[in-house]
Design a protein around this motif. Sequence first.
Motif, mmCIF file in Angstrom:
data_model
loop_
_atom_site.group_PDB
_atom_site.id
_atom_site.type_symbol
_atom_site.label_atom_id
_atom_site.label_comp_id
_atom_site.label_asym_id
_atom_site.label_seq_id
_atom_site.Cartn_x
_atom_site.Cartn_y
_atom_site.Cartn_z
ATOM 1 N N LYS A 83 -53.476 14.742 97.311
ATOM 2 C CA LYS A 83 -52.386 15.520 96.710
ATOM 3 C C LYS A 83 -52.593 15.696 95.208
ATOM 4 C CE LYS A 83 -49.953 15.656 100.529
ATOM 5 N NZ LYS A 83 -49.565 16.816 101.230
ATOM 6 N N LYS A 84 -52.076 16.796 94.690
ATOM 7 C CA LYS A 84 -52.109 17.083 93.253
ATOM 8 C C LYS A 84 -51.001 16.293 92.549
ATOM 9 C CE LYS A 84 -55.259 20.364 93.500
ATOM 10 N NZ LYS A 84 -56.596 20.103 93.133
ATOM 11 N N ASN A 85 -51.099 16.230 91.232
ATOM 12 C CA ASN A 85 -50.170 15.405 90.451
ATOM 13 C C ASN A 85 -48.704 15.763 90.662
ATOM 14 O OD1 ASN A 85 -52.317 13.987 89.451
ATOM 15 N ND2 ASN A 85 -52.354 15.008 87.485
ATOM 16 N N TYR A 86 -48.358 17.052 90.666
ATOM 17 C CA TYR A 86 -46.953 17.419 90.848
ATOM 18 C C TYR A 86 -46.462 17.037 92.242
ATOM 19 C CZ TYR A 86 -42.660 20.120 91.201
ATOM 20 O OH TYR A 86 -41.353 20.493 91.402
ATOM 21 N N ARG A 88 -47.500 14.499 93.954
ATOM 22 C CA ARG A 88 -47.310 13.048 93.903
ATOM 23 C C ARG A 88 -45.988 12.714 93.215
ATOM 24 N NH1 ARG A 88 -53.485 11.787 91.834
ATOM 25 N NH2 ARG A 88 -54.495 12.090 93.852
ATOM 26 N N PHE A 89 -45.742 13.375 92.097
ATOM 27 C CA PHE A 89 -44.516 13.153 91.336
ATOM 28 C C PHE A 89 -43.295 13.429 92.213
ATOM 29 C CE2 PHE A 89 -41.281 14.342 88.173
ATOM 30 C CZ PHE A 89 -41.444 13.350 87.223
ATOM 31 N N LYS A 90 -43.284 14.578 92.878
ATOM 32 C CA LYS A 90 -42.184 14.939 93.781
ATOM 33 C C LYS A 90 -42.070 13.940 94.931
ATOM 34 C CE LYS A 90 -42.920 19.002 95.342
ATOM 35 N NZ LYS A 90 -42.800 20.336 95.949
ATOM 36 N N GLY A 91 -43.229 13.482 95.405
ATOM 37 C CA GLY A 91 -43.226 12.554 96.533
ATOM 38 C C GLY A 91 -42.469 11.278 96.230
ATOM 39 N N PHE A 92 -42.688 10.716 95.056
ATOM 40 C CA PHE A 92 -41.952 9.486 94.749
ATOM 41 C C PHE A 92 -40.494 9.774 94.425
ATOM 42 C CE2 PHE A 92 -40.232 6.032 92.270
ATOM 43 C CZ PHE A 92 -40.495 4.975 93.125
ATOM 44 N N LEU A 93 -40.201 10.946 93.865
ATOM 45 C CA LEU A 93 -38.801 11.285 93.560
ATOM 46 C C LEU A 93 -37.937 11.298 94.818
ATOM 47 C CD1 LEU A 93 -38.755 14.055 90.804
ATOM 48 C CD2 LEU A 93 -37.920 11.710 90.651
ATOM 49 N N SER A 94 -38.554 11.389 95.990
ATOM 50 C CA SER A 94 -37.767 11.350 97.230
ATOM 51 C C SER A 94 -37.052 10.001 97.390
ATOM 52 C CB SER A 94 -38.662 11.624 98.443
ATOM 53 O OG SER A 94 -39.606 10.592 98.613
ATOM 54 N N TYR A 95 -37.485 8.988 96.657
ATOM 55 C CA TYR A 95 -36.820 7.685 96.678
ATOM 56 C C TYR A 95 -35.710 7.582 95.636
ATOM 57 C CZ TYR A 95 -40.359 5.803 99.771
ATOM 58 O OH TYR A 95 -41.182 5.569 100.839
ATOM 59 N N MET A 96 -35.594 8.596 94.808
ATOM 60 C CA MET A 96 -34.596 8.561 93.746
ATOM 61 C C MET A 96 -33.433 9.493 94.081
ATOM 62 S SD MET A 96 -37.196 8.120 90.472
ATOM 63 C CE MET A 96 -35.873 8.144 89.252
ATOM 64 N N ASN A 97 -32.535 9.694 93.161
ATOM 65 C CA ASN A 97 -31.326 10.463 93.373
ATOM 66 C C ASN A 97 -31.637 11.807 94.041
ATOM 67 O OD1 ASN A 97 -29.082 12.332 92.764
ATOM 68 N ND2 ASN A 97 -28.282 10.619 91.597
ATOM 69 N N PRO A 98 -30.961 12.116 95.150
ATOM 70 C CA PRO A 98 -31.254 13.371 95.861
ATOM 71 C C PRO A 98 -30.957 14.625 95.050
ATOM 72 C CG PRO A 98 -29.362 12.245 96.844
ATOM 73 C CD PRO A 98 -29.952 11.307 95.838
ATOM 74 N N ASP A 99 -30.179 14.499 93.964
ATOM 75 C CA ASP A 99 -29.908 15.673 93.129
ATOM 76 C C ASP A 99 -31.175 16.210 92.479
ATOM 77 O OD1 ASP A 99 -27.259 15.902 93.734
ATOM 78 O OD2 ASP A 99 -26.539 14.852 91.946
ATOM 79 N N PHE A 100 -32.208 15.380 92.313
ATOM 80 C CA PHE A 100 -33.470 15.903 91.777
ATOM 81 C C PHE A 100 -34.025 17.002 92.682
ATOM 82 C CE2 PHE A 100 -33.787 11.876 89.314
ATOM 83 C CZ PHE A 100 -33.995 12.435 88.065
ATOM 84 N N LYS A 101 -33.816 16.877 93.972
ATOM 85 C CA LYS A 101 -34.333 17.857 94.925
ATOM 86 C C LYS A 101 -33.317 18.957 95.238
ATOM 87 C CE LYS A 101 -37.882 15.122 97.026
ATOM 88 N NZ LYS A 101 -38.912 15.810 96.279
#
Length: 198
Positions: A83-86, A88-101
Motif C-alpha cells: 500500500k501507498k503512504n496515504y 496506510r494513513f487511512k488504514g490506521f485511522l479506521s481505529y480512530m474517531n469515525p468522523d475522520f471518515k
Amino acid sequence: MKHADFKKLTGWIDIDRAQLPKLTYHQKVLYFDKRLRMVLIKSLIDVFNGISKAPKQSSLLIFATSVCCAIEALGKFKEGLSKKNYQRFKGFLSYMNPDFKRRILFDKKYEKILWKYFRNGLAHGFAICHGGFEHQTNYFNVKKMNGIDVLMIDPRRFYLDFRSGLAEYLRNLRNAPPGDPLRDNFENVFQDVFINGK
C-alpha cells in the motif's frame, strides 16, 4: 524462544535483531508493543504533558508531527507493504474517531485534511496548512481563517483517540488467527522492517 529469553530482549532493534526471527507470532506482537511504549508512547506523554507549560514556546507541533507520522507507520503494519503512504494513513485511522471518515469540509473528508494539511504540512514545511490544533471543547471545529473555513482539532482529544486506536489495533493483532490479513501484514512488515532492516 523460551519465555525467559524473551524477557532479555531490550526493545532496541539493533541489539535484538539476531533474536527476532526466533519469536513466535504472539511474541512479535509483545515485542512490537514493548518497542512502541519505549520509543513512542512514553515520549509522547512527556511531550504532551509539556505542551502548555512553556508560555513562549510550544511542543504542540512536534507532538502533532509525531502522532501523524505514527498513524502512517502503524498503517504500514496494518495495511502491508504493497500500500501507498496515504492508504496506510487511512488504514490506521479506521481505529480512530469515525468522523475522520464521515465528515467533510468542502470536498475533502477529515482524513484527507489530516493527511494533506496536517501530516504533510508538518512533515514537509513545519506548518499546518489550512487548519490547526487548538485546545477547545469539541474534538473538531470549523473556524474561519484568512477568509476560508479550516479544520481545528483539539490536541488532547486527538491524543486520547490515537491511544485508544492503538490499544484496539494491538488487541486485534493479539487475537488475529492464522491467515487473517491483519496478522499476515503485521508479520510481513515486522520481517521487512525489524528483521531485514529495510
